[in-house]
Design a protein around this motif. Structure first.
Motif, PDB file in Angstrom:
ATOM      1  N   UNK A  30       0.980  -1.208  -0.061  1.00 21.54           N
ATOM      2  CA  UNK A  30       0.120  -0.038  -0.099  1.00 21.54           C
ATOM      3  C   UNK A  30       0.903   1.208   0.086  1.00 21.54           C
ATOM      4  N   UNK A  31       0.673   1.962  -1.009  1.00 21.85           N
ATOM      5  CA  UNK A  31       1.653   3.435  -1.158  1.00 21.85           C
ATOM      6  C   UNK A  31       0.403   4.559  -1.137  1.00 21.85           C
ATOM      7  N   UNK A  32       0.509   5.316  -0.378  1.00 17.66           N
ATOM      8  CA  UNK A  32      -0.415   6.555  -0.278  1.00 17.66           C
ATOM      9  C   UNK A  32      -1.934   5.932  -0.168  1.00 17.66           C
ATOM     10  N   UNK A  33      -2.186   4.994   0.651  1.00 16.12           N
ATOM     11  CA  UNK A  33      -3.191   4.101   0.965  1.00 16.12           C
ATOM     12  C   UNK A  33      -4.019   3.540  -0.317  1.00 16.12           C
ATOM     13  N   UNK A  34      -3.128   3.150  -1.392  1.00 13.13           N
ATOM     14  CA  UNK A  34      -3.520   2.653  -2.534  1.00 13.13           C
ATOM     15  C   UNK A  34      -2.730   1.304  -2.776  1.00 13.13           C
ATOM     16  N   UNK A  35      -3.222   0.164  -2.870  1.00 12.97           N
ATOM     17  CA  UNK A  35      -2.662  -1.183  -3.218  1.00 12.97           C
ATOM     18  C   UNK A  35      -1.745  -0.915  -4.707  1.00 12.97           C
ATOM     19  N   UNK A  36      -0.644  -1.300  -4.600  1.00 14.84           N
ATOM     20  CA  UNK A  36       0.040  -1.329  -5.876  1.00 14.84           C
ATOM     21  C   UNK A  36       0.868  -2.706  -5.920  1.00 14.84           C
ATOM     22  N   UNK A  37       1.142  -3.185  -7.100  1.00 11.44           N
ATOM     23  CA  UNK A  37       1.743  -4.364  -7.396  1.00 11.44           C
ATOM     24  C   UNK A  37       3.210  -4.205  -7.680  1.00 11.44           C
ATOM     25  N   UNK A  38       4.030  -4.907  -7.267  1.00 15.77           N
ATOM     26  CA  UNK A  38       5.506  -4.548  -7.803  1.00 15.77           C
ATOM     27  C   UNK A  38       6.054  -5.870  -8.245  1.00 15.77           C
ATOM     28  N   UNK A  39       6.809  -5.652  -9.388  1.00 13.08           N
ATOM     29  CA  UNK A  39       7.238  -6.851 -10.154  1.00 13.08           C
ATOM     30  C   UNK A  39       8.765  -6.955 -10.210  1.00 13.08           C
ATOM     31  N   UNK A  40       9.234  -8.342 -10.297  1.00  8.32           N
ATOM     32  CA  UNK A  40      10.903  -8.315 -10.417  1.00  8.32           C
ATOM     33  C   UNK A  40      11.341  -7.305 -11.339  1.00  8.32           C
ATOM     34  N   UNK A  41      12.687  -6.659 -10.902  1.00  8.23           N
ATOM     35  CA  UNK A  41      13.395  -5.640 -12.019  1.00  8.23           C
ATOM     36  C   UNK A  41      12.643  -4.419 -11.996  1.00  8.23           C
TER      37      UNK A  41
END
Length: 139
Positions: free
Chosen positions: A12-23
């Motif tokens: 959660x970044x700034x109260x928003x879910x975010x997906x992070x990917x390899x690389x």
């Protein structure tokens, strides 16, 4: 400051879910946050490497206080070719938790092997034991 995502995760970044990917490269305050929270990221520049080293030293000293880097340090070369992002070829059971987990990777057999060695110590590191148990179980 920049970090590179090592394995996929959601935060959660700034109260928003975010997906992070390899690389994926993460910059600024988010990079600092991920290093401090032990997210699956690796330093991508000298500033991030210094902060990661300071945090690791603080953790190993048993301190719960987060330290800011005070002076530049040279990142130790591991693996082949001096690439600090590659795991070492041989296990050093007394290495940092991060280095031991890098050596284990997703290998369940290695995790089980290192788990046995760590638990045989007089003072096993609980954070390492927990991670090794998860990996050995295939989680």
């Amino acid at each position: 400051m920049r970090v590179v995502v090592r394995e996929a995760f959601k935060a959660y970044i700034n109260h928003q879910p975010e997906d992070f990917h390899p690389g994926q490269i993460i910059k600024g305050d988010t990079a600092v946050y991920f290093l401090r929270s032990h997210a699956a990221v690796d330093p991508a520049d000298d500033e991030a490497a210094e902060l990661a080293e300071s945090l690791r030293e603080s953790e190993e000293a048993g301190g719960s206080q987060v330290l800011e880097p005070s002076e530049p340090k040279q990142a130790p070369a591991t693996g082949t070719g001096g690439d600090p992002t590659s795991p070492p070829q041989e296990l050093d059971i007394d290495a940092s938790v991060k280095d031991v987990l890098a050596w284990v990777g997703d290998d369940r057999d290695r995790a089980a092997e290192v788990l046995s060695l760590e638990q045989a110590k007089e003072h096993p590191r609980s954070t390492l034991v927990k991670q090794l148990e998860k990996t050995a179980a295939g989680e």
